[in-house]
Motif scaffolding. Structure first.
Motif, PDB file in Angstrom:
ATOM      1  N   PRO A  64       8.384  -8.662  18.945  1.00  0.00           N
ATOM      2  CA  PRO A  64       7.088  -8.807  18.275  1.00  0.00           C
ATOM      3  C   PRO A  64       6.345  -7.468  18.249  1.00  0.00           C
ATOM      4  O   PRO A  64       6.572  -6.610  19.107  1.00  0.00           O
ATOM      5  CB  PRO A  64       6.359  -9.818  19.155  1.00  0.00           C
ATOM      6  CG  PRO A  64       7.018  -9.748  20.487  1.00  0.00           C
ATOM      7  CD  PRO A  64       8.433  -9.319  20.255  1.00  0.00           C
ATOM      8  N   ASP A  65       5.502  -7.315  17.248  1.00  0.00           N
ATOM      9  CA  ASP A  65       4.687  -6.096  17.161  1.00  0.00           C
ATOM     10  C   ASP A  65       3.474  -6.260  18.086  1.00  0.00           C
ATOM     11  O   ASP A  65       2.345  -6.424  17.646  1.00  0.00           O
ATOM     12  CB  ASP A  65       4.245  -5.879  15.707  1.00  0.00           C
ATOM     13  CG  ASP A  65       3.334  -4.664  15.576  1.00  0.00           C
ATOM     14  OD1 ASP A  65       3.342  -3.817  16.498  1.00  0.00           O
ATOM     15  OD2 ASP A  65       2.614  -4.575  14.561  1.00  0.00           O
ATOM     16  N   LYS A  66       3.767  -6.239  19.371  1.00  0.00           N
ATOM     17  CA  LYS A  66       2.713  -6.432  20.367  1.00  0.00           C
ATOM     18  C   LYS A  66       2.894  -5.441  21.503  1.00  0.00           C
ATOM     19  O   LYS A  66       4.014  -5.032  21.798  1.00  0.00           O
ATOM     20  CB  LYS A  66       2.782  -7.863  20.931  1.00  0.00           C
ATOM     21  CG  LYS A  66       2.296  -8.932  19.981  1.00  0.00           C
ATOM     22  CD  LYS A  66       2.293 -10.277  20.675  1.00  0.00           C
ATOM     23  CE  LYS A  66       1.917 -11.381  19.694  1.00  0.00           C
ATOM     24  NZ  LYS A  66       2.250 -12.702  20.252  1.00  0.00           N
ATOM     25  N   MET A  67       1.781  -5.113  22.147  1.00  0.00           N
ATOM     26  CA  MET A  67       1.835  -4.175  23.262  1.00  0.00           C
ATOM     27  C   MET A  67       2.193  -4.934  24.540  1.00  0.00           C
ATOM     28  O   MET A  67       1.403  -4.999  25.484  1.00  0.00           O
ATOM     29  CB  MET A  67       0.478  -3.486  23.412  1.00  0.00           C
ATOM     30  CG  MET A  67       0.033  -2.714  22.170  1.00  0.00           C
ATOM     31  SD  MET A  67       1.133  -1.318  21.817  1.00  0.00           S
ATOM     32  CE  MET A  67       0.606  -0.181  23.108  1.00  0.00           C
ATOM     33  N   LEU A  68       3.392  -5.494  24.568  1.00  0.00           N
ATOM     34  CA  LEU A  68       3.806  -6.293  25.721  1.00  0.00           C
ATOM     35  C   LEU A  68       4.342  -5.407  26.842  1.00  0.00           C
ATOM     36  O   LEU A  68       5.031  -4.414  26.575  1.00  0.00           O
ATOM     37  CB  LEU A  68       4.896  -7.282  25.296  1.00  0.00           C
ATOM     38  CG  LEU A  68       4.480  -8.342  24.275  1.00  0.00           C
ATOM     39  CD1 LEU A  68       5.698  -9.134  23.813  1.00  0.00           C
ATOM     40  CD2 LEU A  68       3.439  -9.277  24.896  1.00  0.00           C
ATOM     41  N   VAL A 112      -3.646  -0.649  32.016  1.00  0.00           N
ATOM     42  CA  VAL A 112      -4.257  -1.833  31.411  1.00  0.00           C
ATOM     43  C   VAL A 112      -4.200  -1.661  29.894  1.00  0.00           C
ATOM     44  O   VAL A 112      -4.630  -0.623  29.372  1.00  0.00           O
ATOM     45  CB  VAL A 112      -5.723  -2.001  31.869  1.00  0.00           C
ATOM     46  CG1 VAL A 112      -6.366  -3.206  31.191  1.00  0.00           C
ATOM     47  CG2 VAL A 112      -5.800  -2.141  33.387  1.00  0.00           C
ATOM     48  N   VAL A 113      -3.621  -2.647  29.198  1.00  0.00           N
ATOM     49  CA  VAL A 113      -3.568  -2.587  27.731  1.00  0.00           C
ATOM     50  C   VAL A 113      -4.098  -3.883  27.141  1.00  0.00           C
ATOM     51  O   VAL A 113      -4.045  -4.927  27.787  1.00  0.00           O
ATOM     52  CB  VAL A 113      -2.130  -2.379  27.181  1.00  0.00           C
ATOM     53  CG1 VAL A 113      -1.637  -0.973  27.409  1.00  0.00           C
ATOM     54  CG2 VAL A 113      -1.170  -3.401  27.769  1.00  0.00           C
ATOM     55  N   ALA A 114      -4.584  -3.793  25.914  1.00  0.00           N
ATOM     56  CA  ALA A 114      -5.061  -4.988  25.225  1.00  0.00           C
ATOM     57  C   ALA A 114      -4.761  -4.867  23.738  1.00  0.00           C
ATOM     58  O   ALA A 114      -4.708  -3.767  23.185  1.00  0.00           O
ATOM     59  CB  ALA A 114      -6.557  -5.173  25.446  1.00  0.00           C
ATOM     60  N   GLU A 115      -4.549  -6.024  23.101  1.00  0.00           N
ATOM     61  CA  GLU A 115      -4.335  -6.041  21.650  1.00  0.00           C
ATOM     62  C   GLU A 115      -5.656  -5.897  20.907  1.00  0.00           C
ATOM     63  O   GLU A 115      -5.695  -5.533  19.739  1.00  0.00           O
ATOM     64  CB  GLU A 115      -3.684  -7.374  21.236  1.00  0.00           C
ATOM     65  CG  GLU A 115      -2.216  -7.496  21.574  1.00  0.00           C
ATOM     66  CD  GLU A 115      -1.339  -6.524  20.794  1.00  0.00           C
ATOM     67  OE1 GLU A 115      -1.774  -6.007  19.753  1.00  0.00           O
ATOM     68  OE2 GLU A 115      -0.216  -6.258  21.248  1.00  0.00           O
ATOM     69  N   ASN A 237       5.566   2.159  14.683  1.00  0.00           N
ATOM     70  CA  ASN A 237       5.993   1.424  15.868  1.00  0.00           C
ATOM     71  C   ASN A 237       5.084   1.837  17.025  1.00  0.00           C
ATOM     72  O   ASN A 237       5.213   2.924  17.587  1.00  0.00           O
ATOM     73  CB  ASN A 237       7.459   1.746  16.169  1.00  0.00           C
ATOM     74  CG  ASN A 237       7.994   0.956  17.350  1.00  0.00           C
ATOM     75  OD1 ASN A 237       7.258   0.606  18.276  1.00  0.00           O
ATOM     76  ND2 ASN A 237       9.294   0.672  17.317  1.00  0.00           N
ATOM     77  N   ARG A 238       4.138   0.941  17.361  1.00  0.00           N
ATOM     78  CA  ARG A 238       3.161   1.312  18.386  1.00  0.00           C
ATOM     79  C   ARG A 238       3.802   1.567  19.750  1.00  0.00           C
ATOM     80  O   ARG A 238       3.372   2.439  20.501  1.00  0.00           O
ATOM     81  CB  ARG A 238       2.106   0.191  18.536  1.00  0.00           C
ATOM     82  CG  ARG A 238       1.109   0.155  17.405  1.00  0.00           C
ATOM     83  CD  ARG A 238       0.010  -0.854  17.696  1.00  0.00           C
ATOM     84  NE  ARG A 238       0.507  -2.220  17.697  1.00  0.00           N
ATOM     85  CZ  ARG A 238      -0.125  -3.258  18.240  1.00  0.00           C
ATOM     86  NH1 ARG A 238      -1.279  -3.083  18.858  1.00  0.00           N
ATOM     87  NH2 ARG A 238       0.373  -4.466  18.180  1.00  0.00           N
TER      88      ARG A 238
END
Lengths: 322, 322
Positions: A64-68, A112-115, A237-238
């Protein structure tokens, strides 16, 4: 995400060109096939596209295009940074969360990261627009053994690292506007917000916060700003970008804690949008106008005014004159 | 303490050479005589010695030897400092409490005091022995519009103010050991602990914490320390001393926010125990030994070693050689 899910995910990544049977996964990870199936469902729920083919098994089709955390941490070449990742689909401000965690004793390097941020902050208590799913909103907890006076280098290294990675990955000339905003042409793409908790001669911790406009469309950025997508004309691609940034940041950080400060200052100089330009600094007392000459060892901007006097400016907003 | 109690207390103080009838107090403060009586009981419970004489009224005989807000604030000649006072008979650390209050938005100048600290702290995460009823354990919330790099002056002003007041009130030569311990002869009497919450170029707040050994007996201080009582041979009025310190601190603070930094540095130089002496600095990497020459504008100690090289020391422990 659970440890076992991470392990299964990494196995699927290593075999992404073929199918991997549930039996094989079960054998390699010492876990029942039913458990494998359950973990796979969880991964799908998290957004991973996993094909299940009878008799063949599982194959990872797309992440997924998520900062997981599992994506940020996968094959990340760091020793200190992001060894622990705390992620949110939405939070107030990653700096606020990281600050509180640091007060509670969270280790150096924790990320710490957040969408999405509902109260994203920039320098001087300004807002940082943080729409969901397109930007990087991240904060690192640092515990450098340097003095508070020397902490300015941490801020410089943030802007330097991000500007360098933008150049390296996308061939775009990114420059730093004093003190620490990253610009492409004359539009802002990234801001750095460092916050410090310190005694007079001892830093307890520094929070290094970053906000980067990555896949923002024009409607998702404030006036005067831009994004990597707008600049490159393609979806970025983040994860790839952010992993490069983390590795670059750590390389700089290691130099800072070894007190190689000149290195950071020199890199900053090389990437500066401000030096050599005619600038105006707006200040509460009176404005200062003149030529931006250099930065000093504390990161103060040195300006020579029209009467030939030098000013060391530690704080303020720079307007670059045409 | 309630506003009305403070008003009654102040009336009694202004008339401490005579009796003041309940009727008179009731008339002046627009409150019933029953209420006056109740407030007087509360004041007695708080430790005030108040005589009640039939037909004559009330007279204040003695105030308790406590760091009460009503005492600290009475006739205090400040405009910013201690306009709000939060006091505890016992707390963990006044710096910790003040830091939390500042995070919650408490105003500049607010003062936290305690009779006793269970986790009193000094520089570099050391303990500060804080026995009940004999010392001053106090922390001010400051919100100076200066940069984090300039914040070192706040620390300098703490030691300078306290050393000056000890000289002024008791005629004792108090000197400052770099960076900010106050010494009498070769024994420590006071420590300053400043803690800062800051962005790269903006201070959110500074906590200026002080620990002073005032009426400690020899058994109540650690080795190498002394107290005002031991030095003067008499019981010290903590309120009088602390009020003078607060007024001196504010006078210095006003200069700092007007950016008259040289003034603070000069005063520090004049009171220095360290300058001109042969010193040894113990450091993780390697020790530095030499002559303490001066401090620079950031408060760093300048040492000339035996090879003639100068070192600017921002952090560490100084050992003064004989």
């Amino acid at each position: 995400m659970q440890v076992m899910e991470t392990k299964i995910l990494n196995l699927l990544k290593e075999n992404s060109d073929s199918f991997l049977s549930g039996e094989e996964i079960s054998r390699q990870l010492y876990v029942s096939r039913t458990a494998v199936w359950k973990h796979i469902q969880h991964l799908k729920d998290a957004g991973y596209e996993i094909i299940a083919q009878p008799h063949l098994g599982y194959r990872l089709q797309a992440v997924p295009d998520k900062m997981l955390p599992d994506e940020i941490g996968y094959n990340l070449n760091t020793k200190i940074f992001a060894k622990k990742i705390i992620s949110f689909s939405s939070t107030t401000s990653t700096n606020d969360v990281a600050y509180k965690l640091a007060e509670q004793g969270q280790d150096e390097g924790a990320l710490v990261v957040a969408e999405e941020q509902s109260r994203g902050r920039g320098r001087m208590e300004r807002k940082w627009l943080s729409p969901p799913g397109v930007g990087i909103y991240a904060s690192l907890i640092l515990r450098p053994k340097i003095t508070p006076i020397e902490a300015g280098k941490i801020t410089l290294m943030g802007a330097v690292s991000i500007a360098k990675i933008i150049r390296k990955l996308y061939g775009i000339t990114a420059l730093i506007k004093w003190p620490n905003d990253v610009f492409i042409e004359n539009e802002k793409i990234c801001g750095i917000l460092t916050e410090m908790n310190a005694e007079q001669d001892l830093i307890k911790f520094v929070i290094l916060g970053m906000g980067v406009n990555v896949n923002n469309d024009a409607a998702q950025i404030p006036p005067g700003a831009t994004s990597l997508k707008i600049q490159t004309g393609r979806q970025i691609n983040r994860i790839e970008f952010f992993q490069n940034v983390l590795e670059e940041l750590e390389a700089h950080y290691v130099k800072i804690i070894q007190r190689e400060f000149d290195f950071i200052i020199d890199e900053w100089r090389n990437l500066s949008l401000t030096l050599g330009r005619r600038v105006k600094i707006k200040r509460e007392s009176k404005n200062i106008e003149g030529q931006a000459m250099d930065i000093d060892e504390n990161g103060a901007l040195i300006i020579r005014d029209d009467f030939g006097f030098s000013h060391h400016i530690l704080s303020g907003d720079v307007q670059i004159e045409r």
